[in-house]
Design a protein around this motif. Structure first.
Motif, PDB file in Angstrom:
ATOM      1  N   UNK A   1       0.837  -1.196   0.000  1.00 34.90           N
ATOM      2  CA  UNK A   1       0.000   0.000   0.000  1.00 34.90           C
ATOM      3  C   UNK A   1       0.872   1.246   0.000  1.00 34.90           C
ATOM      4  N   UNK A   2       0.592   2.155  -0.922  1.00 31.35           N
ATOM      5  CA  UNK A   2       1.332   3.400  -1.020  1.00 31.35           C
ATOM      6  C   UNK A   2       2.672   3.292  -1.714  1.00 31.35           C
ATOM      7  N   UNK A   3       3.059   2.083  -2.116  1.00 29.79           N
ATOM      8  CA  UNK A   3       4.356   1.898  -2.757  1.00 29.79           C
ATOM      9  C   UNK A   3       4.340   2.446  -4.181  1.00 29.79           C
ATOM     10  N   UNK A   4       5.491   2.987  -4.595  1.00 28.67           N
ATOM     11  CA  UNK A   4       5.688   3.435  -5.968  1.00 28.67           C
ATOM     12  C   UNK A   4       6.690   2.481  -6.611  1.00 28.67           C
ATOM     13  N   UNK A   5       6.171   1.585  -7.448  1.00 28.43           N
ATOM     14  CA  UNK A   5       6.977   0.554  -8.089  1.00 28.43           C
ATOM     15  C   UNK A   5       7.159   0.907  -9.556  1.00 28.43           C
ATOM     16  N   UNK A   6       8.395   0.855 -10.035  1.00 22.03           N
ATOM     17  CA  UNK A   6       8.694   1.111 -11.445  1.00 22.03           C
ATOM     18  C   UNK A   6       9.239  -0.173 -12.059  1.00 22.03           C
ATOM     19  N   UNK A   7       8.709  -0.529 -13.233  1.00 17.40           N
ATOM     20  CA  UNK A   7       9.153  -1.725 -13.963  1.00 17.40           C
ATOM     21  C   UNK A   7       9.878  -1.272 -15.216  1.00 17.40           C
ATOM     22  N   UNK A   8      11.117  -1.739 -15.379  1.00 12.83           N
ATOM     23  CA  UNK A   8      11.914  -1.395 -16.548  1.00 12.83           C
ATOM     24  C   UNK A   8      12.353  -2.673 -17.246  1.00 12.83           C
ATOM     25  N   UNK A   9      12.855  -2.504 -18.452  1.00 12.19           N
ATOM     26  CA  UNK A   9      13.353  -3.653 -19.212  1.00 12.19           C
ATOM     27  C   UNK A   9      13.233  -3.388 -20.693  1.00 12.19           C
ATOM     28  N   UNK A  10      13.874  -4.224 -21.516  1.00 13.62           N
ATOM     29  CA  UNK A  10      13.810  -4.023 -22.959  1.00 13.62           C
ATOM     30  C   UNK A  10      12.416  -4.275 -23.512  1.00 13.62           C
ATOM     31  N   UNK A  11      12.164  -3.787 -24.716  1.00 12.74           N
ATOM     32  CA  UNK A  11      10.885  -4.043 -25.379  1.00 12.74           C
ATOM     33  C   UNK A  11      10.680  -5.543 -25.521  1.00 12.74           C
TER      34      UNK A  11
ATOM     35  N   UNK B   1      -8.855  -0.022  -8.931  1.00 13.04           N
ATOM     36  CA  UNK B   1      -7.727   0.163  -9.845  1.00 13.04           C
ATOM     37  C   UNK B   1      -8.107   1.089 -10.991  1.00 13.04           C
ATOM     38  N   UNK B   2      -7.211   2.023 -11.299  1.00 14.01           N
ATOM     39  CA  UNK B   2      -7.333   2.853 -12.496  1.00 14.01           C
ATOM     40  C   UNK B   2      -6.078   2.654 -13.333  1.00 14.01           C
TER      41      UNK B   2
ATOM     42  N   UNK C   1      -9.969  10.758 -10.814  1.00 13.35           N
ATOM     43  CA  UNK C   1     -11.401  10.942 -10.558  1.00 13.35           C
ATOM     44  C   UNK C   1     -12.094   9.635 -10.174  1.00 13.35           C
ATOM     45  N   UNK C   2     -11.500   8.521 -10.523  1.00  7.27           N
ATOM     46  CA  UNK C   2     -12.079   7.234 -10.135  1.00  7.27           C
ATOM     47  C   UNK C   2     -11.923   6.977  -8.640  1.00  7.27           C
ATOM     48  N   UNK C   3     -11.045   7.757  -8.012  1.00  6.84           N
ATOM     49  CA  UNK C   3     -10.729   7.621  -6.582  1.00  6.84           C
ATOM     50  C   UNK C   3     -10.199   6.230  -6.243  1.00  6.84           C
ATOM     51  N   UNK C   4      -9.588   5.607  -7.248  1.00  5.39           N
ATOM     52  CA  UNK C   4      -8.947   4.311  -7.028  1.00  5.39           C
ATOM     53  C   UNK C   4      -7.689   4.500  -6.195  1.00  5.39           C
ATOM     54  N   UNK C   5      -7.382   3.530  -5.383  1.00  2.29           N
ATOM     55  CA  UNK C   5      -6.184   3.577  -4.552  1.00  2.29           C
ATOM     56  C   UNK C   5      -4.952   3.054  -5.298  1.00  2.29           C
ATOM     57  N   UNK C   6      -5.200   2.396  -6.425  1.00  2.00           N
ATOM     58  CA  UNK C   6      -4.098   1.849  -7.231  1.00  2.00           C
ATOM     59  C   UNK C   6      -4.191   2.454  -8.620  1.00  2.00           C
TER      60      UNK C   6
END
Length: 241
Positions: free
Chosen positions: A26-36, A78-79, A151-156
């Protein structure tokens, strides 16, 4: 908030995701990287069942997603912000932002519009509320798409390469909005991106994917400055040079 357990995804004979195990707090900011072609976007799309896994389990807030309950669970939690902005061209910016709250969440029109203006202020586009998407730049349209997600007020909020379809001069305006969202502690963000500077600046954790697998993960400092896997080193060596 999000949990993937042994998730596999195949398109015919193409095995795109291979035993993905991942948790996002909860509240985490996760970034996913990698080649196409590494499976980044498919991983994110499996999180809200835009792509249903071939096998494995996905949980949102402790509830397992199924074909039967996916609409209800995802709509409430989820949005998603896509590469292509997916705005309704025949509706104004304000109408794009209020449509789902009014139709799906039964929010009164006045309350939905108040919420829309609140988030248009956050993305800096209040003055564009009565405009149609075609009159906006790509960066402005993507900022509207982010406001719509809020505006969806989604938490994710899931971001699938949100700057990849933009002209270089408009990328930063979208990243600036996303950077402001990082301060929202109650919003969980999963971002697929090629913007390494953004990843370093905002991520709590970065995951490197290749060939449908999670190869390495860690804090931005760990992954960018001290990668341990050869595939990670090779990718970063190309993209950061």
């Amino acid at each position: 908030m999000i949990k993937l357990v042994n998730v596999n995804k195949s398109f015919g004979d193409l095995h795109v995701l291979k035993d993905i195990n991942l948790q996002v707090g909860e509240g985490e900011k996760l970034v996913i990287i990698g080649p196409s072609g590494s499976g980044k976007s498919t991983t994110v799309r499996c999180m809200n069942f835009l792509e249903e896994p071939t096998s494995g389990e996905v949980y949102i807030n402790g509830v397992q997603l199924t074909h039967k309950n996916k609409t209800e669970i995802v709509r409430s939690s989820v949005a998603m912000v896509f590469q292509q902005f997916n705005l309704y061209p025949h509706k104004t910016v304000l109408e794009n932002l209020t449509l789902a709250p009014i139709k799906l969440q039964k929010v009164p029109k006045a309350e939905a519009e108040e919420l829309a203006y609140k988030y248009l202020d956050i993305v800096g586009l209040r003055e564009k509320a009565k405009n149609y998407p075609a009159t906006l730049s790509g960066g402005q349209q993507q900022r509207v798409a982010i406001a719509r997600a809020l505006c969806s007020r989604a938490k994710i909020i899931l971001f699938d390469e949100p700057t990849s379809a933009l002209d270089p001069e408009t990328v930063q305006e979208v990243l600036d909005v996303m950077i402001r969202l990082v301060s929202e502690k109650n919003i969980t963000m999963v971002v697929v991106t090629h913007e390494m500077g953004f990843a370093r600046q905002v991520a709590d954790r970065v995951i490197f994917m290749d060939d449908g697998r999670i190869i390495e993960e860690g804090t931005p400092e760990q992954l960018f400055d001290h990668p341990t896997e050869e595939r990670t080193k090779a990718f970063l060596g190309k993209i950061l040079r």
